[in-house]
Motif scaffolding. Structure first.
Motif, PDB file in Angstrom:
ATOM      1  N   ALA A  50       4.591  -5.481 -10.563  1.00  0.00           N
ATOM      2  CA  ALA A  50       3.314  -5.294 -10.391  1.00  0.00           C
ATOM      3  C   ALA A  50       2.968  -6.174  -8.686  1.00  0.00           C
ATOM      4  N   SER A  51       3.889  -7.242  -8.595  1.00  0.00           N
ATOM      5  CA  SER A  51       3.387  -7.937  -7.307  1.00  0.00           C
ATOM      6  C   SER A  51       3.958  -7.260  -5.813  1.00  0.00           C
ATOM      7  N   LYS A  52       4.659  -5.930  -6.120  1.00  0.00           N
ATOM      8  CA  LYS A  52       5.092  -5.004  -4.945  1.00  0.00           C
ATOM      9  C   LYS A  52       3.889  -4.224  -4.792  1.00  0.00           C
ATOM     10  N   LYS A  53       2.749  -4.106  -5.559  1.00  0.00           N
ATOM     11  CA  LYS A  53       1.889  -3.011  -5.265  1.00  0.00           C
ATOM     12  C   LYS A  53       1.168  -3.269  -3.952  1.00  0.00           C
ATOM     13  N   TYR A  54       0.777  -2.457  -3.258  1.00  0.00           N
ATOM     14  CA  TYR A  54      -0.145  -2.679  -1.969  1.00  0.00           C
ATOM     15  C   TYR A  54      -1.454  -1.572  -2.049  1.00  0.00           C
ATOM     16  N   GLN A  55      -2.467  -2.071  -1.560  1.00  0.00           N
ATOM     17  CA  GLN A  55      -3.523  -0.946  -1.575  1.00  0.00           C
ATOM     18  C   GLN A  55      -3.499  -0.435  -0.039  1.00  0.00           C
ATOM     19  N   PRO A  56      -3.223   1.157   0.001  1.00  0.00           N
ATOM     20  CA  PRO A  56      -3.157   1.477   1.285  1.00  0.00           C
ATOM     21  C   PRO A  56      -4.584   1.409   2.270  1.00  0.00           C
TER      22      PRO A  56
END
Length: 65
Positions: A50-56
């Motif tokens: 989950a910490s690897k998610k990013y918002q484009p």
């Protein structure tokens, strides 16, 4: 649930080598060492993923500029 390195790699869809290097250099999920065995908890793996998610970047914001 606790899993060993190969199972953790499959769970995260990364290579075993990646997890081995991440333990040495940092940046990987939390792990436990029990004797010579390395164990990952799936809750810790989920947290790390989950910490690897990013918002484009918002394309509308760029168009307005």
């Amino acid at each position: 649930m606790n899993v060993r390195v190969r199972q953790a790699a499959e769970y995260c869809r990364v290579s075993k080598s990646f997890l081995d290097k991440a333990r040495i250099y940092g940046g990987g999920p939390a792990f436990m060492r029990l004797g010579r065995s390395v164990i990952y908890n799936t809750d810790d793996l989920d947290t790390w993923l989950a910490s690897k998610k990013y918002q484009p970047a918002n394309d509308n914001a760029r168009a307005a500029a």
